[in-house]
Design a protein around this motif. Structure first.
Motif, PDB file in Angstrom:
ATOM      1  N   UNK A  84       0.649  -0.854  -0.045  1.00 59.09           N
ATOM      2  CA  UNK A  84      -0.203   0.021  -0.189  1.00 59.09           C
ATOM      3  C   UNK A  84       1.256   1.370   0.391  1.00 59.09           C
ATOM      4  N   UNK A  85       1.763   1.009   0.738  1.00 63.24           N
ATOM      5  CA  UNK A  85       2.717   2.209   1.097  1.00 63.24           C
ATOM      6  C   UNK A  85       3.446   2.932  -0.799  1.00 63.24           C
ATOM      7  N   UNK A  86       4.204   1.473  -1.332  1.00 72.47           N
ATOM      8  CA  UNK A  86       4.892   1.196  -2.669  1.00 72.47           C
ATOM      9  C   UNK A  86       4.148   2.423  -3.156  1.00 72.47           C
ATOM     10  N   UNK A  87       2.788   1.624  -3.698  1.00 69.66           N
ATOM     11  CA  UNK A  87       1.220   2.005  -4.676  1.00 69.66           C
ATOM     12  C   UNK A  87       1.229   3.082  -4.581  1.00 69.66           C
ATOM     13  N   UNK A 102       4.403   0.127 -13.978  1.00 73.36           N
ATOM     14  CA  UNK A 102       5.400   0.493 -12.210  1.00 73.36           C
ATOM     15  C   UNK A 102       5.950  -1.090 -11.603  1.00 73.36           C
ATOM     16  N   UNK A 103       6.209  -0.615 -10.648  1.00 77.16           N
ATOM     17  CA  UNK A 103       7.537  -1.484 -10.546  1.00 77.16           C
ATOM     18  C   UNK A 103       7.773  -0.933  -8.803  1.00 77.16           C
ATOM     19  N   UNK A 104       6.897  -2.029  -7.956  1.00 77.19           N
ATOM     20  CA  UNK A 104       7.357  -1.712  -6.152  1.00 77.19           C
ATOM     21  C   UNK A 104       8.716  -2.598  -5.775  1.00 77.19           C
ATOM     22  N   UNK A 105       9.161  -2.343  -4.998  1.00 74.41           N
ATOM     23  CA  UNK A 105       9.851  -2.721  -4.138  1.00 74.41           C
ATOM     24  C   UNK A 105       9.092  -2.945  -3.060  1.00 74.41           C
ATOM     25  N   UNK A 106       8.785  -4.475  -2.260  1.00 76.79           N
ATOM     26  CA  UNK A 106       7.691  -4.946  -1.065  1.00 76.79           C
ATOM     27  C   UNK A 106       8.814  -5.874  -0.063  1.00 76.79           C
TER      28      UNK A 106
END
Length: 155
Positions: A9-12, A82-86
């Motif tokens: 959620x934060x990275x989104x 889009x890419x997200x480091x989870x």
């Protein structure tokens, strides 16, 4: 709320990586990928952001974060451009470069790819997998065996 869902959620909300607009952007992405070589393993999950399979996989992974960390694993989610480091200590490389390099294509169907510390693809999944299967694959890798041997000899 699980750690992964919270991080997702934060990275989104905060981190977006648009389609590269120049060759310089692609070169930057390659440098980022090369930064992982011999240091981190990657688990790249490509899926629609609201995919039930993605949520299920992230829930399973959120229960084993210590095991992910112990195996030097960085989890990256790719959705569209889009890419997200989870998970892990990384900023996600550009989504387009990841899609091109690991043949993720334009489809938003769920896919997961394990990339070893040597930069090669070790396993591909097209459905949710049990994290113990992931750890079995990693723990059988020669580099991981050496890591375990060296940690035992240091004690």
């Amino acid at each position: 709320m699980s750690v992964f869902i919270l991080l997702f959620s934060i990275f989104t909300a905060l981190q977006t990586v648009d389609e590269p607009s120049s060759n310089a952007d692609l070169l930057l992405m390659e440098r980022n990928l090369s930064d992982y070589i011999w240091d981190k393993r990657l688990l790249i999950i490509s899926s629609d952001r609201d995919s039930d399979l993605l949520v299920e996989q992230l829930t399973l992974l959120s229960e084993v974060t210590n095991d992910l960390e112990e195996r030097d694993l960085v989890v990256i989610q790719v959705s569209g451009y889009r890419s997200f480091a989870l998970f892990g200590d990384a900023v996600a490389p550009a989504a387009k470069g990841l899609k091109d390099k690991f043949s993720l294509g334009k489809s938003q169907n769920y896919k997961a790819i394990l990339v070893g510390k040597d930069g090669t693809v070790k396993q591909r999944w097209e459905t949710v997998f049990d994290p113990t299967d992931l750890f079995t694959i990693i723990d059988a890798m020669p580099m991981r065996i050496r890591e375990l041997d060296s940690s035992v000899s240091e004690q």
